[in-house]
Design a protein around this motif. Structure first.
Motif, PDB file in Angstrom:
ATOM      1  N   PHE A 490       0.837  -1.205   0.000  1.00 58.97           N
ATOM      2  CA  PHE A 490       0.000   0.000   0.000  1.00 58.97           C
ATOM      3  C   PHE A 490       0.871   1.254   0.000  1.00 58.97           C
ATOM      4  N   VAL A 491       1.970   1.207   0.735  1.00 64.53           N
ATOM      5  CA  VAL A 491       2.875   2.357   0.785  1.00 64.53           C
ATOM      6  C   VAL A 491       3.476   2.624  -0.589  1.00 64.53           C
ATOM      7  N   ILE A 492       3.842   1.541  -1.285  1.00 65.10           N
ATOM      8  CA  ILE A 492       4.462   1.676  -2.599  1.00 65.10           C
ATOM      9  C   ILE A 492       3.436   2.100  -3.656  1.00 65.10           C
ATOM     10  N   ALA A 493       2.237   1.516  -3.597  1.00 62.91           N
ATOM     11  CA  ALA A 493       1.254   1.726  -4.668  1.00 62.91           C
ATOM     12  C   ALA A 493       0.605   3.097  -4.625  1.00 62.91           C
ATOM     13  N   PHE A 494       0.499   3.699  -3.451  1.00 65.37           N
ATOM     14  CA  PHE A 494      -0.299   4.921  -3.325  1.00 65.37           C
ATOM     15  C   PHE A 494       0.535   6.132  -2.926  1.00 65.37           C
ATOM     16  N   ASN A 495       1.795   6.193  -3.379  1.00 67.07           N
ATOM     17  CA  ASN A 495       2.603   7.370  -3.041  1.00 67.07           C
ATOM     18  C   ASN A 495       2.584   8.431  -4.134  1.00 67.07           C
ATOM     19  N   GLY A 496       1.741   8.242  -5.162  1.00 70.02           N
ATOM     20  CA  GLY A 496       1.566   9.275  -6.171  1.00 70.02           C
ATOM     21  C   GLY A 496       2.390   9.106  -7.419  1.00 70.02           C
ATOM     22  N   VAL A 497       3.176   8.011  -7.521  1.00 71.01           N
ATOM     23  CA  VAL A 497       3.988   7.794  -8.725  1.00 71.01           C
ATOM     24  C   VAL A 497       3.261   6.862  -9.684  1.00 71.01           C
ATOM     25  N   LEU A 498       2.927   5.658  -9.213  1.00 73.36           N
ATOM     26  CA  LEU A 498       2.201   4.721 -10.075  1.00 73.36           C
ATOM     27  C   LEU A 498       0.790   5.202 -10.353  1.00 73.36           C
ATOM     28  N   GLN A 499       0.175   5.789  -9.335  1.00 68.93           N
ATOM     29  CA  GLN A 499      -1.159   6.366  -9.486  1.00 68.93           C
ATOM     30  C   GLN A 499      -1.075   7.841  -9.104  1.00 68.93           C
ATOM     31  N   PRO A 500      -1.020   8.753 -10.077  1.00 69.66           N
ATOM     32  CA  PRO A 500      -0.922  10.178  -9.747  1.00 69.66           C
ATOM     33  C   PRO A 500      -2.053  10.632  -8.832  1.00 69.66           C
ATOM     34  N   PHE A 501      -1.763  11.655  -8.077  1.00 72.97           N
ATOM     35  CA  PHE A 501      -2.681  12.131  -7.048  1.00 72.97           C
ATOM     36  C   PHE A 501      -4.078  12.403  -7.596  1.00 72.97           C
ATOM     37  N   ARG A 502      -4.167  13.035  -8.746  1.00 74.59           N
ATOM     38  CA  ARG A 502      -5.480  13.438  -9.266  1.00 74.59           C
ATOM     39  C   ARG A 502      -6.279  12.268  -9.819  1.00 74.59           C
ATOM     40  N   ALA A 503      -5.619  11.111 -10.012  1.00 71.29           N
ATOM     41  CA  ALA A 503      -6.321   9.939 -10.545  1.00 71.29           C
ATOM     42  C   ALA A 503      -6.719   8.951  -9.453  1.00 71.29           C
ATOM     43  N   LEU A 504      -6.417   9.273  -8.201  1.00 73.26           N
ATOM     44  CA  LEU A 504      -6.648   8.306  -7.130  1.00 73.26           C
ATOM     45  C   LEU A 504      -8.108   8.220  -6.707  1.00 73.26           C
ATOM     46  N   GLY A 505      -8.810   9.319  -6.791  1.00 77.89           N
ATOM     47  CA  GLY A 505     -10.219   9.293  -6.383  1.00 77.89           C
ATOM     48  C   GLY A 505     -10.377   8.994  -4.905  1.00 77.89           C
ATOM     49  N   TRP A 506     -11.166   7.925  -4.602  1.00 80.23           N
ATOM     50  CA  TRP A 506     -11.462   7.589  -3.197  1.00 80.23           C
ATOM     51  C   TRP A 506     -10.203   7.251  -2.417  1.00 80.23           C
ATOM     52  N   TRP A 507      -9.134   6.768  -3.109  1.00 80.44           N
ATOM     53  CA  TRP A 507      -7.917   6.323  -2.441  1.00 80.44           C
ATOM     54  C   TRP A 507      -6.979   7.470  -2.064  1.00 80.44           C
ATOM     55  N   ARG A 508      -7.449   8.710  -2.178  1.00 86.24           N
ATOM     56  CA  ARG A 508      -6.561   9.827  -1.837  1.00 86.24           C
ATOM     57  C   ARG A 508      -6.156   9.815  -0.368  1.00 86.24           C
ATOM     58  N   TRP A 509      -7.003   9.251   0.483  1.00 84.91           N
ATOM     59  CA  TRP A 509      -6.633   9.164   1.905  1.00 84.91           C
ATOM     60  C   TRP A 509      -5.389   8.293   2.082  1.00 84.91           C
ATOM     61  N   MET A 510      -5.257   7.251   1.223  1.00 84.13           N
ATOM     62  CA  MET A 510      -4.086   6.391   1.314  1.00 84.13           C
ATOM     63  C   MET A 510      -2.842   7.130   0.827  1.00 84.13           C
ATOM     64  N   TYR A 511      -3.035   8.025  -0.133  1.00 80.53           N
ATOM     65  CA  TYR A 511      -1.931   8.871  -0.596  1.00 80.53           C
ATOM     66  C   TYR A 511      -1.407   9.723   0.565  1.00 80.53           C
ATOM     67  N   ARG A 512      -2.309  10.229   1.382  1.00 80.87           N
ATOM     68  CA  ARG A 512      -1.898  11.056   2.520  1.00 80.87           C
ATOM     69  C   ARG A 512      -1.222  10.231   3.612  1.00 80.87           C
ATOM     70  N   VAL A 513      -1.645   8.985   3.753  1.00 76.74           N
ATOM     71  CA  VAL A 513      -1.093   8.127   4.811  1.00 76.74           C
ATOM     72  C   VAL A 513       0.255   7.538   4.415  1.00 76.74           C
ATOM     73  N   SER A 514       0.449   7.258   3.137  1.00 74.07           N
ATOM     74  CA  SER A 514       1.664   6.589   2.671  1.00 74.07           C
ATOM     75  C   SER A 514       2.905   7.408   3.001  1.00 74.07           C
ATOM     76  N   THR A 515       3.852   6.782   3.680  1.00 73.31           N
ATOM     77  CA  THR A 515       5.082   7.468   4.066  1.00 73.31           C
ATOM     78  C   THR A 515       5.884   7.885   2.843  1.00 73.31           C
ATOM     79  N   TYR A 516       5.908   7.039   1.829  1.00 69.47           N
ATOM     80  CA  TYR A 516       6.750   7.331   0.681  1.00 69.47           C
ATOM     81  C   TYR A 516       6.183   8.421  -0.207  1.00 69.47           C
TER      82      TYR A 516
END
Length: 655
Positions: A490-516
């Motif tokens: 989860f840390v690797i997948a949701f740090n904004g590289v594989l899935q850019p921030f604007r394309a995350l949708g509901w998963w943006r909370w995971m973007y904020r939580v991910s350390t990386y």
């Protein structure tokens, strides 16, 4: 040493669930005298090891009743620390030498007030007593079975236990006859030097059996069958059994096997003899009770044995941490496989990633390549975290099996030393990665300082602590690796590289939580921020302006709003437009990464590291110190719901 350890009417019961219980020990009494070698024997399931654990106060579940005495008084509060306990498994740190293992035990289990010179002199005496002088500089992992067992005994002797010097569990189990004889002859010599020794042994030969002075024999159910002297050529023991109805022992028969056969289920079925009842009504049992009363009366005429230490541990916490840190550093240094795997992984990964994105340009593709070079560098930490979990769990196993029950040191000192000993090697490995990676990719040298600090100092602190925190709640390294891979995905997948921030949708909370998210933004934003972008020939977008308009006149209003630049402003056709003129625009619009956030992200990472350290201590306490069992909680919840369901049905029926 004249202290006599005794016990009376020991019972031990464990819960089975559903209100049922099982009694493992029933009304066991006895004592261990200085200079005497006492054997504890019985059939399989008789409770031999259970009794030793109860006597040494090492049981974790169940209810123990009865009395334990030292010279007729209650044992001191540091009884565990004053008892030498040798388990069947020879659990040691395999990379320490024999002498270092003994010194470690002496320094932590003997009081801090004892000078180191005196502890070292006593260790030399223990080495000589145990026949280990010639092997004192050999690492424990290289010893054969006999000398590893001698080391186990010597480590307990080095603690200078004051009450019960040695409790041994099956010291000859799995040994050939020659090695078994050498070990038992050595234990016999220790008893002859005045030590109190209680030892379990399974089906010894007649020659080995004659080395013992006394015997405590149990039958299944933890019931006493015999306790007393063995006698010359086992005459006292054989006389007791033959007098009470057992078949006569033949001259060529092993007395140890004879008595086990006599009390076995097959023999009892034929004779209908309950040897426990026979013992309770025998004159020998009455004699033992008289001896216990005499020992207690004589002991109570003297002051009780004082506690050698008035705190839980013999040494201060800082001293414990210092010695543990030194031991962990030695263990790492003497494990070249572990260190080389860490170093080779960093160098190989650094070269592979560096040459994959070799000398990336300042074009759009080159700027994105640098982003993926940073992202791929973070993936390397997964393998590095898996590596460090193995020595962490191995050292914890040594603590749980041998050192914690002996009250050698605090578990918090162990965790602290594990963190401190691991960090320098991870920083070194990351430094080697950085040297192979940073300039190979083509990052600017004036940005190297912050990038080095982030990747080679802060990032190792993060993956070290989170890797150890997950290992803290895992029973094995394999489970730790599975859990770490699951959580880190989860840390690797949701740090904004594989899935850019604007394309995350509901998963943006995971973007904020991910350390990386913050690692990548801090390194990438600072490494390439505030730099121009020069599009490559294939990256330009060609636009044709309207008639009678230049490229500048047509495109400038759009550039003022959206950014970018044109290379041929005076042309009236085929305008070469580059969508981005600076790396800041490229990072912000596509990946939500900003140069100005790198110091903020550094602070956030220290917050994450602090959380990991706290989680490491909390999870260790919950899962390893208090032995949290999730299945027990699930069972409790199911029983609770069942009771509520029954209560609800009863209420409906009543209404």
């Amino acid at each position: 040493m004249t202290d006599i350890f005794s016990w009376q009417h020991i019972n031990y019961t464990i819960p089975l669930g559903g209100g049922k219980h099982k009694e493992l020990l029933e009304d066991v009494s006895g004592y261990v005298a200085p200079g005497k070698l006492t054997a504890l024997m019985g059939l399989t399931g008789a409770g031999k090891t259970t009794l030793l654990n109860v006597l040494a106060q090492r049981t974790l579940v169940g209810v123990v009743t009865g009395d334990r005495f030292v010279n007729g008084h209650a044992p001191p509060r540091d009884f565990q620390a004053q008892t030498g306990y040798c388990q069947q498994a020879d659990t040691h740190v395999p990379t320490l030498t024999v002498r270092e293992s003994l010194l470690f035990s002496a320094r932590l289990r003997q009081p801090k007030s004892v000078p180191d010179s005196e502890k070292e002199a006593y260790v030399e005496k223990c080495l000589e007593m145990c026949g280990l002088t010639a092997f004192q500089d050999a690492v424990v992992g290289s010893l054969n079975t006999e000398y590893r067992k001698r080391t186990t005994i010597a480590v307990e002797l080095a603690a200078k236990a004051c009450i019960l010097r040695l409790i041994l569990i099956l010291p000859t189990s799995g040994l050939d006859s020659q090695t078994a004889w050498a070990i038992m002859a050595f234990v016999r010599s220790l008893a002859d030097n005045g030590l109190s020794i209680l030892c379990t042994i399974h089906q010894p030969s007649a020659v080995l059996f004659q080395l013992f002075d006394r015997l405590l024999l149990l039958q299944p159910g933890g019931q006493t069958v015999y306790f007393g002297d063995i006698g010359q050529n086992s005459s006292t023991l054989l006389n007791y059994f033959e007098r009470n109805g057992a078949a006569k022992c033949r001259a060529d028969e092993n007395p140890a096997e004879y008595m086990l056969t006599a009390i076995g289920p097959a023999a009892n079925a034929k004779t209908h003899t309950d040897w426990h009842v026979m013992w309770e009504h025998s004159p020998e049992a009455a004699t033992v009770q008289d001896e216990l009363d005499k020992i207690h009366a004589e002991g109570r005429s003297r002051p009780p044995v004082a506690a050698a230490q008035h705190k839980e541990f013999a040494t201060p916490w800082v001293y414990q941490t210092k010695l543990l840190f030194q031991r962990d550093c030695l263990a790492h240094w003497r494990n070249p496989t572990y260190l080389l795997s860490k170093i080779v992984l960093n160098i190989a990964a650094g070269l592979f990633i560096g040459f994959t994105f070799f000398k990336s340009k300042d074009s759009l593709q080159g700027t994105q390549n640098k982003l993926f070079a940073i992202f791929m560098s973070t993936i390397v930490t997964v393998a590095l975290a898996h590596q460090l979990q193995i020595p962490f769990i191995d050292m914890r196993d040594v603590y749980e099996v041998r050192e914690r029950p002996s009250r050698m040191y605090s578990w918090t000192a162990l965790i602290t030393s594990q963190i401190l000993a691991e960090l320098p090697w991870n920083v070194l490995g990351s430094t080697l990665f950085f040297l192979c990676w940073f300039w190979t990719v083509g990052f600017a040298s004036d940005r190297a300082g912050f990038t080095y600090f982030m990747y080679c100092v802060v990032n190792p602190m993060y993956y070290t602590t989170i890797g150890q925190a997950i290992a803290a709640m895992s029973s094995t390294a394999e489970i730790a690796a599975l859990l770490f891979s699951f959580f880190f995905s989860f840390v690797i997948a949701f740090n904004g590289v594989l899935q850019p921030f604007r394309a995350l949708g509901w998963w943006r909370w995971m973007y904020r939580v991910s350390t990386y998210t913050y690692v990548v933004e801090a390194i990438y934003g600072q490494a390439i921020g505030h730099q121009p972008i020069r599009c490559g020939p294939v990256e330009y977008v060609q636009v044709d302006p309207p008639t009678n308009m230049t490229c500048y006149e047509y495109m400038q209003p759009f550039i003022n709003v959206a950014g970018g630049y044109i290379t041929n402003p005076n042309a009236t056709a085929a305008c070469d437009f580059c969508p981005y003129s600076t790396t800041d625009a490229f990072m912000g619009q596509n990946f939500n990464i900003y140069y100005d956030h790198h110091w903020r992200n550094l602070g956030l990472l220290f917050v994450y590291i602090g959380f990991n350290v706290g989680a490491l201590f909390v999870l260790t306490y919950i899962f390893r110190i208090k032995f949290f069992n999730p299945f027990a909680w699930i069972g409790w919840l199911r029983r609770r719901l069942a009771r509520l369901s029954v209560f609800h049905r009863h209420e409906q029926k009543s209404s």
